[in-house]
Design a protein around this motif. Structure first.
Motif, PDB file in Angstrom:
ATOM      1  N   ILE A 158       7.351   0.095  -2.502  1.00 31.98           N
ATOM      2  CA  ILE A 158       7.319   1.329  -1.705  1.00 31.98           C
ATOM      3  C   ILE A 158       6.354   2.338  -2.326  1.00 31.98           C
ATOM      4  O   ILE A 158       5.569   2.981  -1.624  1.00 31.98           O
ATOM      5  CB  ILE A 158       8.729   1.935  -1.577  1.00 31.98           C
ATOM      6  CG1 ILE A 158       9.713   0.893  -1.004  1.00 31.98           C
ATOM      7  CG2 ILE A 158       8.697   3.170  -0.703  1.00 31.98           C
ATOM      8  CD1 ILE A 158       9.361   0.390   0.360  1.00 31.98           C
ATOM      9  N   GLU A 159       6.425   2.438  -3.649  1.00 33.22           N
ATOM     10  CA  GLU A 159       5.542   3.379  -4.333  1.00 33.22           C
ATOM     11  C   GLU A 159       4.077   3.007  -4.095  1.00 33.22           C
ATOM     12  O   GLU A 159       3.236   3.854  -3.800  1.00 33.22           O
ATOM     13  CB  GLU A 159       5.842   3.377  -5.838  1.00 33.22           C
ATOM     14  CG  GLU A 159       7.260   3.790  -6.191  1.00 33.22           C
ATOM     15  CD  GLU A 159       7.543   5.230  -5.804  1.00 33.22           C
ATOM     16  OE1 GLU A 159       6.768   6.119  -6.194  1.00 33.22           O
ATOM     17  OE2 GLU A 159       8.538   5.461  -5.089  1.00 33.22           O
ATOM     18  N   ALA A 160       3.769   1.724  -4.236  1.00 31.06           N
ATOM     19  CA  ALA A 160       2.383   1.277  -4.072  1.00 31.06           C
ATOM     20  C   ALA A 160       1.928   1.394  -2.621  1.00 31.06           C
ATOM     21  O   ALA A 160       0.765   1.722  -2.346  1.00 31.06           O
ATOM     22  CB  ALA A 160       2.256  -0.172  -4.555  1.00 31.06           C
ATOM     23  N   LEU A 161       2.845   1.131  -1.687  1.00 35.24           N
ATOM     24  CA  LEU A 161       2.485   1.166  -0.267  1.00 35.24           C
ATOM     25  C   LEU A 161       2.117   2.575   0.187  1.00 35.24           C
ATOM     26  O   LEU A 161       1.202   2.752   1.000  1.00 35.24           O
ATOM     27  CB  LEU A 161       3.648   0.623   0.569  1.00 35.24           C
ATOM     28  CG  LEU A 161       3.437   0.537   2.073  1.00 35.24           C
ATOM     29  CD1 LEU A 161       2.261  -0.378   2.401  1.00 35.24           C
ATOM     30  CD2 LEU A 161       4.714   0.040   2.757  1.00 35.24           C
ATOM     31  N   LYS A 162       2.815   3.564  -0.332  1.00 34.47           N
ATOM     32  CA  LYS A 162       2.529   4.946   0.062  1.00 34.47           C
ATOM     33  C   LYS A 162       1.098   5.339  -0.304  1.00 34.47           C
ATOM     34  O   LYS A 162       0.436   6.069   0.435  1.00 34.47           O
ATOM     35  CB  LYS A 162       3.530   5.885  -0.597  1.00 34.47           C
ATOM     36  CG  LYS A 162       4.945   5.763  -0.042  1.00 34.47           C
ATOM     37  CD  LYS A 162       5.915   6.670  -0.782  1.00 34.47           C
ATOM     38  CE  LYS A 162       7.324   6.522  -0.206  1.00 34.47           C
ATOM     39  NZ  LYS A 162       8.313   7.356  -0.945  1.00 34.47           N
ATOM     40  N   GLU A 163       0.626   4.858  -1.441  1.00 29.41           N
ATOM     41  CA  GLU A 163      -0.750   5.150  -1.849  1.00 29.41           C
ATOM     42  C   GLU A 163      -1.746   4.333  -1.021  1.00 29.41           C
ATOM     43  O   GLU A 163      -2.811   4.818  -0.651  1.00 29.41           O
ATOM     44  CB  GLU A 163      -0.940   4.835  -3.332  1.00 29.41           C
ATOM     45  CG  GLU A 163      -0.086   5.680  -4.265  1.00 29.41           C
ATOM     46  CD  GLU A 163      -0.265   5.279  -5.716  1.00 29.41           C
ATOM     47  OE1 GLU A 163      -1.152   4.431  -5.992  1.00 29.41           O
ATOM     48  OE2 GLU A 163       0.459   5.802  -6.580  1.00 29.41           O
ATOM     49  N   TYR A 164      -1.356   3.097  -0.724  1.00 27.94           N
ATOM     50  CA  TYR A 164      -2.288   2.164  -0.077  1.00 27.94           C
ATOM     51  C   TYR A 164      -2.528   2.507   1.396  1.00 27.94           C
ATOM     52  O   TYR A 164      -3.671   2.425   1.884  1.00 27.94           O
ATOM     53  CB  TYR A 164      -1.740   0.745  -0.195  1.00 27.94           C
ATOM     54  CG  TYR A 164      -2.609  -0.317   0.418  1.00 27.94           C
ATOM     55  CD1 TYR A 164      -3.766  -0.755  -0.220  1.00 27.94           C
ATOM     56  CD2 TYR A 164      -2.275  -0.884   1.647  1.00 27.94           C
ATOM     57  CE1 TYR A 164      -4.568  -1.730   0.338  1.00 27.94           C
ATOM     58  CE2 TYR A 164      -3.072  -1.862   2.218  1.00 27.94           C
ATOM     59  CZ  TYR A 164      -4.217  -2.284   1.558  1.00 27.94           C
ATOM     60  OH  TYR A 164      -5.014  -3.255   2.121  1.00 27.94           O
ATOM     61  N   ALA A 165      -1.481   2.868   2.124  1.00 27.85           N
ATOM     62  CA  ALA A 165      -1.594   3.059   3.581  1.00 27.85           C
ATOM     63  C   ALA A 165      -2.639   4.098   3.940  1.00 27.85           C
ATOM     64  O   ALA A 165      -3.322   3.985   4.968  1.00 27.85           O
ATOM     65  CB  ALA A 165      -0.240   3.432   4.162  1.00 27.85           C
ATOM     66  N   ALA A 166      -2.777   5.106   3.101  1.00 23.65           N
ATOM     67  CA  ALA A 166      -3.737   6.175   3.398  1.00 23.65           C
ATOM     68  C   ALA A 166      -5.178   5.688   3.335  1.00 23.65           C
ATOM     69  O   ALA A 166      -6.086   6.341   3.874  1.00 23.65           O
ATOM     70  CB  ALA A 166      -3.534   7.333   2.417  1.00 23.65           C
ATOM     71  N   THR A 167      -5.405   4.528   2.689  1.00 25.32           N
ATOM     72  CA  THR A 167      -6.767   4.011   2.540  1.00 25.32           C
ATOM     73  C   THR A 167      -7.130   2.979   3.597  1.00 25.32           C
ATOM     74  O   THR A 167      -8.266   2.503   3.638  1.00 25.32           O
ATOM     75  CB  THR A 167      -6.940   3.369   1.151  1.00 25.32           C
ATOM     76  OG1 THR A 167      -6.150   2.159   1.081  1.00 25.32           O
ATOM     77  CG2 THR A 167      -6.494   4.312   0.046  1.00 25.32           C
ATOM     78  N   VAL A 168      -6.166   2.605   4.460  1.00 20.49           N
ATOM     79  CA  VAL A 168      -6.399   1.540   5.443  1.00 20.49           C
ATOM     80  C   VAL A 168      -7.267   2.068   6.585  1.00 20.49           C
ATOM     81  O   VAL A 168      -6.863   2.964   7.330  1.00 20.49           O
ATOM     82  CB  VAL A 168      -5.073   0.983   5.988  1.00 20.49           C
ATOM     83  CG1 VAL A 168      -5.340  -0.041   7.093  1.00 20.49           C
ATOM     84  CG2 VAL A 168      -4.260   0.354   4.875  1.00 20.49           C
ATOM     85  N   THR A 169      -8.439   1.486   6.720  1.00 17.33           N
ATOM     86  CA  THR A 169      -9.347   1.869   7.813  1.00 17.33           C
ATOM     87  C   THR A 169      -9.768   0.663   8.639  1.00 17.33           C
ATOM     88  O   THR A 169     -10.533   0.807   9.597  1.00 17.33           O
ATOM     89  CB  THR A 169     -10.599   2.557   7.249  1.00 17.33           C
ATOM     90  OG1 THR A 169     -11.255   1.671   6.327  1.00 17.33           O
ATOM     91  CG2 THR A 169     -10.236   3.859   6.536  1.00 17.33           C
ATOM     92  N   GLN A 170      -9.325  -0.526   8.248  1.00 19.46           N
ATOM     93  CA  GLN A 170      -9.670  -1.733   8.996  1.00 19.46           C
ATOM     94  C   GLN A 170      -8.407  -2.541   9.242  1.00 19.46           C
ATOM     95  O   GLN A 170      -7.366  -2.305   8.623  1.00 19.46           O
ATOM     96  CB  GLN A 170     -10.693  -2.571   8.211  1.00 19.46           C
ATOM     97  CG  GLN A 170     -10.223  -2.979   6.817  1.00 19.46           C
ATOM     98  CD  GLN A 170     -11.276  -3.758   6.055  1.00 19.46           C
ATOM     99  OE1 GLN A 170     -11.901  -4.678   6.601  1.00 19.46           O
ATOM    100  NE2 GLN A 170     -11.490  -3.413   4.789  1.00 19.46           N
ATOM    101  N   ASP A 171      -8.494  -3.489  10.152  1.00 18.72           N
ATOM    102  CA  ASP A 171      -7.350  -4.334  10.479  1.00 18.72           C
ATOM    103  C   ASP A 171      -6.935  -5.110   9.229  1.00 18.72           C
ATOM    104  O   ASP A 171      -7.745  -5.829   8.634  1.00 18.72           O
ATOM    105  CB  ASP A 171      -7.708  -5.291  11.607  1.00 18.72           C
ATOM    106  CG  ASP A 171      -8.115  -4.538  12.867  1.00 18.72           C
ATOM    107  OD1 ASP A 171      -7.463  -3.528  13.197  1.00 18.72           O
ATOM    108  OD2 ASP A 171      -9.116  -4.948  13.502  1.00 18.72           O
ATOM    109  N   THR A 172      -5.663  -4.969   8.846  1.00 18.07           N
ATOM    110  CA  THR A 172      -5.205  -5.455   7.554  1.00 18.07           C
ATOM    111  C   THR A 172      -3.897  -6.217   7.680  1.00 18.07           C
ATOM    112  O   THR A 172      -3.007  -5.833   8.434  1.00 18.07           O
ATOM    113  CB  THR A 172      -5.015  -4.271   6.576  1.00 18.07           C
ATOM    114  OG1 THR A 172      -6.263  -3.595   6.407  1.00 18.07           O
ATOM    115  CG2 THR A 172      -4.511  -4.738   5.226  1.00 18.07           C
ATOM    116  N   VAL A 173      -3.797  -7.299   6.896  1.00 16.57           N
ATOM    117  CA  VAL A 173      -2.523  -7.999   6.719  1.00 16.57           C
ATOM    118  C   VAL A 173      -2.178  -7.931   5.236  1.00 16.57           C
ATOM    119  O   VAL A 173      -2.962  -8.352   4.387  1.00 16.57           O
ATOM    120  CB  VAL A 173      -2.606  -9.467   7.174  1.00 16.57           C
ATOM    121  CG1 VAL A 173      -1.309 -10.202   6.830  1.00 16.57           C
ATOM    122  CG2 VAL A 173      -2.862  -9.542   8.676  1.00 16.57           C
ATOM    123  N   LEU A 174      -1.017  -7.390   4.951  1.00 17.10           N
ATOM    124  CA  LEU A 174      -0.559  -7.222   3.576  1.00 17.10           C
ATOM    125  C   LEU A 174       0.703  -8.043   3.373  1.00 17.10           C
ATOM    126  O   LEU A 174       1.693  -7.862   4.070  1.00 17.10           O
ATOM    127  CB  LEU A 174      -0.279  -5.740   3.303  1.00 17.10           C
ATOM    128  CG  LEU A 174       0.309  -5.364   1.949  1.00 17.10           C
ATOM    129  CD1 LEU A 174      -0.622  -5.759   0.812  1.00 17.10           C
ATOM    130  CD2 LEU A 174       0.605  -3.861   1.901  1.00 17.10           C
TER     131      LEU A 174
END
Length: 554
Positions: A366-382
């Motif tokens: 959860i901690e890592a996802l909160k930082e990561y989501a703000a950087t998503v600008t392309q279609d992504t599978v995590l």
């Protein structure tokens, strides 16, 4: 009192006065292993041969002579002690897991051992295990080491092992032929019987594992779905797609209250618009098999270790289609699935809240996802690979404040806990997974700049003492449904459902349909509207639940 030096002299004189032949020492060692390391073998045999003591005695005698034939190959004076010491200690180790936890050491279990980490394996090295190995392995091994082995003439030294092997094989064959029809039927129908024999099963499994690794050495990874492209759902003026695939660990479907379990282990997910598929079967019973199989194009009957490592996974197909793919791991690695995409290990993150015990709980995502989501600008599978409900230390998989089912077993020594305490600890891990999934969904729901979805599926289940079995990894032919029935849960944001025109009601109608890990590869491609020849619409859950004409129009 006799001086210590005098005792040593007497022992040395006694040892030298009564040397034992290599074959004699071998026979005594086998008798010891049969008696001390084969409780499950005798228990199952008593059940199988109930009412037929002579047939039982004949079969056990045949197994004894087959074992003697194998041991005789090492019956030379310079080889026999190291070999017997190894076999006695090996039998002590494997018999503990067989007799205490019901764990069969087959080829897949050998593979699990070879790919496990120190962090994972240390929880299995309990005080009970060490005591058992010392008493039944180390002490007898020390006795073997102290015995003086006689050295006959060169002719006898070379001839005795060969003669013993030949005679033993002949006697074993003769004994089996006395009731061949019954014995062959038992071996066919009760594969668990010989699977319990120590050290026979571990030795055969190790040989099979070595052969498998030799065959798969220097493989070339074949491209899969390199024709993949994004379908019509990826039109202009749309939001980037973020799909999270959660690979659960050791979660069994029977303990999810979403699936009808009587204990409320899913209070958070129950309040969210998720679809829970209740009849999903795993590809294997252990991570080393199930994880690569579920992400591969092969169904369970087709899958093999060699096929898995020599073919790209669904993550590669998504990458070919132009999606950005990442694998985040809080377990023992990606088993080769994500070798060609971006990978990140969170297992040893320095975080006082979630990683205080030297390994991380799944809250670290959860901690890592909160930082990561703000950087998503392309279609992504995590992909998030959880530690989930991995045992036997269930109590380490959730924070203490999440221990809602009490009393809970707080040790890896199951014999020190009641069945209820073991189940409570396990249920706490499921409730914590419920919390992590709910937090992830709620976070994704708040990302209005993205089109989001989450798909959760566990790699395999877990036995909690039913039928004398604990943990997982049983051979598939005898594995109970507790190890093969897994939860699968889907959530989609409104943006996602609109963009891909997924009919949630249609999917909800399939919740009780028989599904399996075979569906994951094809359903993930269908869910994300990836066009490729390798997608099988018959295995795609979304194939009949999307209006393609409407998607094209949109």
């Amino acid at each position: 009192m006799i001086p210590f030096d005098a005792l040593k002299t007497r022992f040395r004189d006694l040892r030298n006065a009564y040397p034992i032949s290599p074959i004699g020492l071998t026979v005594l060692s086998i008798i010891y292993i049969f008696c001390a390391a084969n409780a499950s073998f005798w228990t199952i045999g008593t059940e199988v041969f109930a009412g037929h003591p002579l047939s039982f005695a004949g079969f056990v005698s045949a197994v004894f002579f087959l074992t003697l034939a194998f041991f005789s190959a090492f019956g030379f004076p310079w080889m026999i002690k190291p070999f017997l010491i190894f076999m006695v200690i090996l039998s002590a180790v494997t018999s503990y897991y067989m007799d205490t936890l019901g764990v069969i050491i087959d080829r897949d279990m050998i593979q699990n051992v070879m790919v496990t980490t120190v962090t994972e394996s240390k929880h299995l090295l309990t005080a009970g295990f060490v005591t058992h190995v010392v008493l039944f392995g180390v002490f007898p091994a020390a006795f073997i080491a102290c015995v003086k082995v006689g050295r006959p003439s060169i002719v006898k030294t070379l001839a005795m092992p060969v003669a013993t092997m030949s005679l033993s094989l002949a006697l074993a064959a003769g004994l089996l032929m006395t009731d061949y029809k019954s014995y062959s039927s038992i071996l066919r129908e009760r594969k668990d019987y010989m699977s319990s024999f120590q050290p026979g099963m571990p030795v055969v499994s190790a040989i099979r594992y070595a052969k498998m690794m030799r065959r798969s050495a220097n493989v070339t990874v074949a491209a899969v779905g390199d024709d993949a492209t994004k379908g019509p759902a990826y039109g202009p003026d749309r939001k980037p797609v973020l799909t999270i695939v959660v690979a659960g660990e050791t979660a069994r479907a029977q303990n999810f209250s979403l699936n009808g379990y009587g204990v409320e282990t899913n209070p958070r997910l129950a309040k969210l618009p998720v679809v829970s598929f209740t009849n999903v079967t795993s590809c294997g019973t252990a991570t080393a098999t199930s994880l690569p199989c579920m992400f591969s194009q092969f169904n369970r009957d087709e899958y093999s270790f060699q096929k898995g490592i020599s073919n790209q996974s669904v993550l590669d197909v998504l990458d070919h289609a132009g999606l950005h793919v990442e694998w985040w791991d809080n377990n023992t690695g990606n088993k080769g699935i994500a070798d060609r995409v971006t990978s990140r290990s969170l297992t040893h993150t320095e975080n006082a809240e979630f990683c205080a015990a030297g390994e991380c709980m799944d809250g670290i995502f959860i901690e890592a996802l909160k930082e990561y989501a703000a950087t998503v600008t392309q279609d992504t599978v995590l992909v998030l690979h959880q530690i989930g409900s991995h045992g036997p230390t269930y109590y380490l998989r959730y924070p203490e404040e999440f221990e809602q089912f009490k009393p809970a077993c707080r040790t890896a020594e199951f014999k020190l806990c009641t069945p209820a305490e073991i189940t409570n600890a396990y249920d706490n891990t499921i409730a914590y997974t419920d919390e992590i999934l709910a937090q992830t969904i709620e976070f994704l729901e708040g990302q209005d700049q993205l089109s989001t979805a989450l798909l959760y599926v566990s790699d395999h289940g877990e036995s909690l003492g039913e039928g004398g079995l604990y943990l997982h990894g049983s051979p598939y032919f005898m594995a109970p449904e507790y190890q093969t029935k897994v939860p699968m849960i889907l959530w989609m944001s409104q943006n996602f459902k609109t963009q891909f025109d997924v009919d949630r009601g249609c999917l909800s109608a399939k919740t009780d349909s028989p599904l399996s890990h075979d569906n994951l590869f094809h359903s993930l491609l269908g869910m994300l509207d990836i066009q490729t020849d390798v997608r099988n619409s018959d295995l795609d859950l979304f194939a009949s639940c999307r209006n393609l004409q409407k998607v094209v129009h949109n």
